[in-house]
Design a protein around this motif. Sequence first.
Motif, PDB file in Angstrom:
ATOM      1  N   THR A  53      43.860  46.687  76.809  1.00 33.78           N
ATOM      2  CA  THR A  53      44.572  46.702  75.527  1.00 33.78           C
ATOM      3  C   THR A  53      43.976  47.647  74.493  1.00 33.78           C
ATOM      4  N   GLY A  54      42.717  48.025  74.666  1.00 36.59           N
ATOM      5  CA  GLY A  54      42.061  48.855  73.669  1.00 36.59           C
ATOM      6  C   GLY A  54      41.533  48.071  72.485  1.00 36.59           C
ATOM      7  N   LEU A  55      41.762  46.751  72.471  1.00 35.03           N
ATOM      8  CA  LEU A  55      41.203  45.924  71.410  1.00 35.03           C
ATOM      9  C   LEU A  55      39.711  45.717  71.647  1.00 35.03           C
ATOM     10  N   ARG A  56      39.030  45.175  70.670  1.00 33.37           N
ATOM     11  CA  ARG A  56      37.618  44.861  70.859  1.00 33.37           C
ATOM     12  C   ARG A  56      37.477  43.733  71.878  1.00 33.37           C
ATOM     13  N   ASN A  57      36.335  43.731  72.550  1.00 35.79           N
ATOM     14  CA  ASN A  57      36.053  42.648  73.479  1.00 35.79           C
ATOM     15  C   ASN A  57      35.155  41.614  72.812  1.00 35.79           C
ATOM     16  N   ARG A  58      34.700  40.632  73.600  1.00 36.00           N
ATOM     17  CA  ARG A  58      33.900  39.558  73.028  1.00 36.00           C
ATOM     18  C   ARG A  58      32.604  40.092  72.404  1.00 36.00           C
ATOM     19  N   THR A  59      31.984  41.067  73.061  1.00 39.71           N
ATOM     20  CA  THR A  59      30.739  41.644  72.529  1.00 39.71           C
ATOM     21  C   THR A  59      30.957  42.268  71.157  1.00 39.71           C
ATOM     22  N   ALA A  60      32.021  43.057  71.027  1.00 38.60           N
ATOM     23  CA  ALA A  60      32.310  43.705  69.743  1.00 38.60           C
ATOM     24  C   ALA A  60      32.699  42.688  68.683  1.00 38.60           C
ATOM     25  N   LEU A  61      33.386  41.613  69.096  1.00 38.00           N
ATOM     26  CA  LEU A  61      33.742  40.560  68.150  1.00 38.00           C
ATOM     27  C   LEU A  61      32.494  39.886  67.596  1.00 38.00           C
ATOM     28  N   ILE A  62      31.550  39.591  68.472  1.00 39.33           N
ATOM     29  CA  ILE A  62      30.295  38.978  68.038  1.00 39.33           C
ATOM     30  C   ILE A  62      29.555  39.890  67.067  1.00 39.33           C
ATOM     31  N   GLU A  63      29.524  41.183  67.363  1.00 40.20           N
ATOM     32  CA  GLU A  63      28.849  42.137  66.474  1.00 40.20           C
ATOM     33  C   GLU A  63      29.531  42.198  65.112  1.00 40.20           C
ATOM     34  N   ALA A  64      30.876  42.193  65.114  1.00 41.06           N
ATOM     35  CA  ALA A  64      31.606  42.248  63.846  1.00 41.06           C
ATOM     36  C   ALA A  64      31.348  40.994  63.022  1.00 41.06           C
ATOM     37  N   TYR A  65      31.321  39.843  63.684  1.00 38.42           N
ATOM     38  CA  TYR A  65      31.070  38.589  62.965  1.00 38.42           C
ATOM     39  C   TYR A  65      29.634  38.542  62.443  1.00 38.42           C
ATOM     40  N   SER A  66      28.694  39.009  63.256  1.00 35.02           N
ATOM     41  CA  SER A  66      27.285  38.978  62.861  1.00 35.02           C
ATOM     42  C   SER A  66      27.001  39.887  61.682  1.00 35.02           C
ATOM     43  N   SER A  67      27.821  40.898  61.486  1.00 32.86           N
ATOM     44  CA  SER A  67      27.602  41.848  60.392  1.00 32.86           C
ATOM     45  C   SER A  67      28.077  41.316  59.040  1.00 32.86           C
ATOM     46  N   LEU A  68      28.800  40.182  59.046  1.00 24.75           N
ATOM     47  CA  LEU A  68      29.314  39.640  57.792  1.00 24.75           C
ATOM     48  C   LEU A  68      28.174  39.070  56.953  1.00 24.75           C
ATOM     49  N   GLU A  69      28.244  39.276  55.664  1.00 28.96           N
ATOM     50  CA  GLU A  69      27.231  38.766  54.757  1.00 28.96           C
ATOM     51  C   GLU A  69      27.544  37.328  54.354  1.00 28.96           C
ATOM     52  N   CYS A  70      26.496  36.576  54.084  1.00 25.03           N
ATOM     53  CA  CYS A  70      26.668  35.213  53.607  1.00 25.03           C
ATOM     54  C   CYS A  70      27.158  35.254  52.152  1.00 25.03           C
ATOM     55  N   ALA A  71      28.099  34.370  51.837  1.00 22.34           N
ATOM     56  CA  ALA A  71      28.633  34.318  50.476  1.00 22.34           C
ATOM     57  C   ALA A  71      29.260  32.954  50.240  1.00 22.34           C
ATOM     58  N   ASP A  72      29.017  32.393  49.063  1.00 25.53           N
ATOM     59  CA  ASP A  72      29.580  31.087  48.709  1.00 25.53           C
ATOM     60  C   ASP A  72      30.958  31.204  48.078  1.00 25.53           C
ATOM     61  N   ASP A  73      31.384  32.429  47.760  1.00 26.47           N
ATOM     62  CA  ASP A  73      32.672  32.607  47.103  1.00 26.47           C
ATOM     63  C   ASP A  73      33.697  33.298  47.995  1.00 26.47           C
ATOM     64  N   ARG A  74      33.376  33.434  49.272  1.00 29.41           N
ATOM     65  CA  ARG A  74      34.320  34.057  50.214  1.00 29.41           C
ATOM     66  C   ARG A  74      34.395  33.234  51.490  1.00 29.41           C
ATOM     67  N   LEU A  75      35.555  33.265  52.112  1.00 30.36           N
ATOM     68  CA  LEU A  75      35.794  32.523  53.340  1.00 30.36           C
ATOM     69  C   LEU A  75      35.996  33.483  54.508  1.00 30.36           C
ATOM     70  N   THR A  76      35.645  33.012  55.682  1.00 28.43           N
ATOM     71  CA  THR A  76      35.932  33.737  56.921  1.00 28.43           C
ATOM     72  C   THR A  76      36.803  32.836  57.799  1.00 28.43           C
ATOM     73  N   CYS A  77      37.867  33.402  58.325  1.00 23.55           N
ATOM     74  CA  CYS A  77      38.795  32.638  59.161  1.00 23.55           C
ATOM     75  C   CYS A  77      38.808  33.203  60.577  1.00 23.55           C
ATOM     76  N   ILE A  78      38.836  32.306  61.546  1.00 23.73           N
ATOM     77  CA  ILE A  78      38.991  32.672  62.946  1.00 23.73           C
ATOM     78  C   ILE A  78      40.334  32.144  63.440  1.00 23.73           C
ATOM     79  N   HIS A  79      41.188  33.058  63.880  1.00 28.21           N
ATOM     80  CA  HIS A  79      42.457  32.696  64.518  1.00 28.21           C
ATOM     81  C   HIS A  79      42.291  32.890  66.019  1.00 28.21           C
ATOM     82  N   LEU A  80      42.674  31.904  66.796  1.00 26.64           N
ATOM     83  CA  LEU A  80      42.631  32.035  68.258  1.00 26.64           C
ATOM     84  C   LEU A  80      44.007  31.653  68.799  1.00 26.64           C
ATOM     85  N   PHE A  81      44.566  32.512  69.616  1.00 27.88           N
ATOM     86  CA  PHE A  81      45.875  32.184  70.179  1.00 27.88           C
ATOM     87  C   PHE A  81      45.972  32.659  71.621  1.00 27.88           C
TER      88      PHE A  81
END
Length: 388
Positions: A223-251
Motif C-alpha cells: 500500500t505504501g503506507l507506514r508499517n508498524r515500525t514507522a507507526l511506533i517511531e511516529a508515536y514515540s516522537s510525540l511530545e508529552c502535553a497536558d493540553d493536547r490529546l492523541t487519538c488512535i483509530h484502528l479499523f
Amino acid sequence: MALYRADGLNKGFGVRYRETDDVFKMLVSELNSTLTPTTIMAVTILAVGLFAYESLGSTPLLIATIIGAIASLAKIAVTLAHRHADARQSVTVADAARWQMAHGLLIFLIAACVGTITTSAFSYRDLSVHLLAAALIYGYSAGVAVRISVRPFIAATAILIAGLPTTISVILYGDTVHWILGMMCVLFLFAAMQSVLHVYRHTTRQMWLRLDMERQARRDPLTGLRNRTALIEAYSSLECADDRLTCIHLFDLDGFKGVNDRFGHAVGDALLAGIAKRLQETLDPPIVAARIGGDEFVILQPDMRDPADAETLARKILDVLGLPYRIGGEEIAIGVSLGYTMALSGSAKLEHMMATADRASYRAKRSGGGIDHEISPALDLSKFSYVA
C-alpha cells in the motif's frame, strides 16, 4: 521524502542541485568531516606563508597568510558548531542552507588566501619558495576535491579561486620548466573538476540508496503506507502535553475475505491499495496512516485540542472508504469497523491504546460495522472544549 528539485536555487549560492531535501541535508552534514584537513591546511598556510614572507618580504603575502590562518581557525569553529547542532537536534533544510553558506564563505576566503600566497610566490625568482608554493596549491586542491566535493559548486569554485591565478602566474614566469609546470596545473585543474563531479555523483547515489532502504524498511510494500515500525517511531516522537490529546483509530474491513474468495487475491490486493490511496488523499499531516497487517489499518491523530475531532475524523474515514471501488471491471463496496481511543499526548503506551481501539473495533463489527470508541474514565475531558 521530497521529490527531485530542478528549480536551480541553492540556498545562499545561486545553484540548487537536483536533490531531495533529505539528501541535501545529508550532503551538507558531510562538510563536518573537514576538521582534520582544515587544521592541517591552517598549519601549512602559516608555515609556507611565513617562510615565503621571510624570504621575499612581500607585505601582501604576509596579509594573505594571516587572513588565511584566521579564516582556517574560523572554519574549524564553524565545523565544531555544526557538529554540535547536528548531534543536538533535527536539522531543517533552512538550517542546512545556513551551515552551507557559513562553510562556503570561509572556504572561498581560505582559497583566495592560498591563491594569493602561491601567486605572489611565483612572481619572485626564488625556487625554494616556488617548491613550497607548488606543494601548497596541490595539497589544497587535492584536499578540497576529496573532502568537500559533496558540495560541488563550493569545491569547484574554491579550486578555481586558488588554482587559476597560480596557474597564470606560473605560465607567465617565462622559462620552459615553469611553462611545463603551468600546463601541468591546467591539466590538474581539469582533473580536479572531474574528481569533484565523480565524488559528488558517487556520494549522492549512495545516499539515495541508503534513504531508499530506510524508507522501504518503514513502508508497507503493498500500500505504501507506514508499517508498524514507522507507526511506533511516529508515536514515540510525540511530545508529552497536558493540553493536547492523541487519538488512535484502528479499523479493519467487513467482508474482505469474501472479496478474496469471489474475485481473487489480486483484486483483494488492489482493494487494499485503493483504500490506502484514499487515506493518503484524505488525511493531512500530522495525521499518520499505517497498515499493520492483512486488512487492518491504524490512524494516528496527534495534537488534538478538541475531543470531537476524533469522532469527526472517524466518520470522515468511513464515508470516504465506504464509496464503491472500481477494480478489474467490477464495482466493489466494502464495510469498515472502526474503533478509537484517546489519551493525553505522551501519557499512554501505543500498545495499550491499540489494544483499546481494537476492542472498540470488535464491538463495532459485532454491531454490524461502523464506529465505536472506548475512553479511559481516568481521562478528564472536562477541561477541553467538548465533552464526549
